[in-house]
Scaffold this active site. Structure first.
Site, PDB file in Angstrom:
ATOM      1  N   SER A  91      38.238  44.839  36.851  1.00 12.07           N
ATOM      2  CA  SER A  91      39.278  44.422  37.786  1.00 12.07           C
ATOM      3  C   SER A  91      40.340  45.511  37.941  1.00 12.07           C
ATOM      4  CB  SER A  91      39.863  43.096  37.293  1.00 12.07           C
ATOM      5  OG  SER A  91      40.663  42.496  38.276  1.00 12.07           O
ATOM      6  N   ASP A  96      32.428  38.772  45.489  1.00 15.93           N
ATOM      7  CA  ASP A  96      33.627  38.781  44.640  1.00 15.93           C
ATOM      8  C   ASP A  96      34.859  38.573  45.510  1.00 15.93           C
ATOM      9  OD1 ASP A  96      35.685  39.324  42.869  1.00 15.93           O
ATOM     10  OD2 ASP A  96      34.918  41.269  42.240  1.00 15.93           O
ATOM     11  N   HIS A 133      33.845  37.347  39.391  1.00 13.04           N
ATOM     12  CA  HIS A 133      34.692  38.538  39.236  1.00 13.04           C
ATOM     13  C   HIS A 133      34.581  38.992  37.790  1.00 13.04           C
ATOM     14  CE1 HIS A 133      38.036  41.251  39.852  1.00 13.04           C
ATOM     15  NE2 HIS A 133      38.715  40.693  38.866  1.00 13.04           N
TER      16      HIS A 133
END
Length: 525
Positions: A207, A427, A456
């Protein structure tokens, strides 16, 4: 936000025993210097875990000036073949990384993990690092005003809340905020590298951690040995445009949740038409806005409760049960329980949000004219209402941030060894196009795609195909051959979950590597 101490205890067994491997001198990192005072801090789940701290300049342009303290954890290598430190980061910005080290070490094959010192860290301002930020404790306490303004007066209430948060940060941390940014955090990584005595580091980020890794690689390309980036931030949209893009993607994931609930109408009894299920969800939202469930879950809290379902579909059964209990039986208890599990913000969450705003507001320019925010949000809301206004208020302190913004780093890089990128096509938090963009900017990188996947954070969460590429890369530096189009390799998505009977099959009753990972990653970044 999550209780990370509980998550740490829930992690699986860590690396143990000696693994024999053929040494490869060219792949062996420089031996560590005795700079870090590692102390045992093992748990039952991770008995070899060690902890340490390292000091880093608050202002890297003034290395002899004020210092900050970074908290570290390590699962040390046990193999004769030592490939150096592997720094792991869960994203955010604002995510604590201390529990990531035992998670990654336990989730990789022992033969691979044992060749690395797997190191987690709390970035500056986060968790056990000092000083830690907490601009306005209790900012997310329920019941908050509805994020979707029904009038200019309602908008003004939320606007004032965001402005007050920015002012509180400026008043409380005027000396820290100018140095809360991704470049400073990336330079901290190099302080950690030097403290380990290694000439190069290996890095594995999820991320926001992909952006942190890409920025580090831009600043110190010759110090990168291996680079794994999972669920990639679009470096061209940092950060205002990226958040608008998220709004559309999360709305799509919310519709996917509604379709999944409709598929299992025999279980949830909310109808077999996804559009009607989604309409029922918005009726529930209207109801809790007027009368908060358990005097705790209003419209904003409901949004926060269901937002994690956009990050990880393993939460769908619990969310669907809470939805069905409220919609069908007016039973508020499962909804309140779901909020307390997924949506409630504790002191760790207050800290994480303070760092999130401090870094994102400092990293790049944000609109200062509130009309830009209002017009953009209503435009997005008309097509994608699930998250648009909630996301705006989450980031709105940046409209009044008390520190001038920096210019984003141009992460294009032609000086790296092959990096390995992972991306799911659906995502929501870091949409697919961002992974493609970063892939193109990192020359020689390879992109492994989970086709149809919507979670994710996709490696070490139950997809054996993806994990094989990860393992081969960390073990031998192997990357897929260059493919055609965007992807160099494609894996089928992890299957969607099936309904669970909450009374007989609690989520914790069976192994759920995806749930463990997503608990560590948090829900915003």
């Amino acid at each position: 936000m999550t209780n990370r101490s509980v998550l740490l205890c829930a992690l699986g067994a860590t690396v143990a025993g000696l693994v024999t491997a053929t040494p490869a001198a060219a792949d062996t990192a420089t031996p560590r210097a005795a700079a870090l005072a590692w102390k045992d801090c093992g748990t039952k789940a991770s008995p070899t875990l060690q902890c340490a701290t390292v000091r880093s300049p608050l202002d890297h342009d003034d290395p002899a000036g004020r210092q900050v303290t970074l908290a570290l954890t390590r699962v040390p290598h046990t193999s004769k073949t030592f490939q150096g430190p592997l720094l792991v980061n869960p994203g955010g910005p604002g995510g604590s990384g201390l529990s990531m080290a035992p998670f990654v070490a336990a989730s990789l094959p022992k033969a691979v993990a044992s060749q690395y010192d797997v190191i987690g860290f709390d970035p500056r301002g986060v968790g056990k690092s000092r000083p830690a930020l907490d601009c306005l404790p209790g900012y997310f306490d329920p019941v908050r005003p509805d994020p979707v303004p029904q009038s200019l007066g309602g908008e003004r209430v939320n606007r004032n809340r965001a402005r007050d948060f920015a002012a509180a940060c400026g008043e409380k941390y005027p000396d820290l905020l100018p140095y809360m940014d991704t470049v400073s955090a990336a330079k901290d990584l190099d302080v950690i590298r030097r403290a380990t005595g290694s000439r190069q580091l290996n890095y594995f980020g999820y991320s926001y951690g992909t952006y942190l890794g890409a920025v580090y690689a831009k600043l110190f390309p010759d110090r990168v040995r291996r680079l794994v980036l999972d669920s990639n931030v679009d470096p061209e949209g940092v950060w205002y445009e990226d958040n608008l893009t998220q709004d559309y993607a999360f709305d799509t994931r919310h519709k996917a949740f509604a379709a999944w609930v409709a598929k299992y109408d025999a279980t949830y009894h909310l109808g077999g038409d996804p559009a009607k299920v989604e309409a029922a969800w918005y009726r529930m939202r209207d109801a809790v806005k007027k009368s908060p469930a358990g005097k705790k879950v209003g419209a904003g809290e409901l949004d926060d409760t269901f937002l994690p379902g956009g990050y990880y579909n393993g939460y769908w059964p619990v969310l669907a049960e809470a939805f069905a209990a409220y919609a069908n039986d007016k039973d508020e208890k499962p909804l309140v329980a779901a909020f307390e599990r997924f949506g409630a913000v504790d002191a760790d969450g207050d800290n994480g949000y303070s760092v999130y705003t401090a870094v994102q507001c400092r990293d790049a320019d944000w609109p200062r004219d509130w009309n830009t925010w209002r017009n953009d949000t209503w435009r997005v809301h008309a097509k994608a209402p699930f998250m648009a206004w909630g996301n705006t208020w989450y980031n709105a302190p940046c409209a009044d941030w008390p520190v001038e913004p920096l210019n984003p780093v141009r992460v294009s890089n032609h000086a790296l060894p092959p990096a390995l990128l992972f991306q799911a096509t659906e995502d929501a938090a870091t949409p697919y196009e961002g992974g493609v963009t970063l892939h193109r900017k990192l020359r020689g990188s390879r992109l492994v795609v989970e086709q149809g996947g919507g979670n994710h954070g996709v490696t070490l969460s139950g997809n054996a195909c993806l994990d094989r590429y990860l393992t081969d890369y960390l073990a031998k530096g192997t990357v897929p051959r260059t493919g055609r189009g965007d992807a160099d390799a494609v894996c089928a998505k992890t299957p969607d979950p099936k309904p669970e009977n909450a009374k007989s099959a609690r989520p914790a009753a069976r192994p759920d590597p995806g749930g463990t990972l997503h608990g560590l990653l948090g829900f915003r970044g």
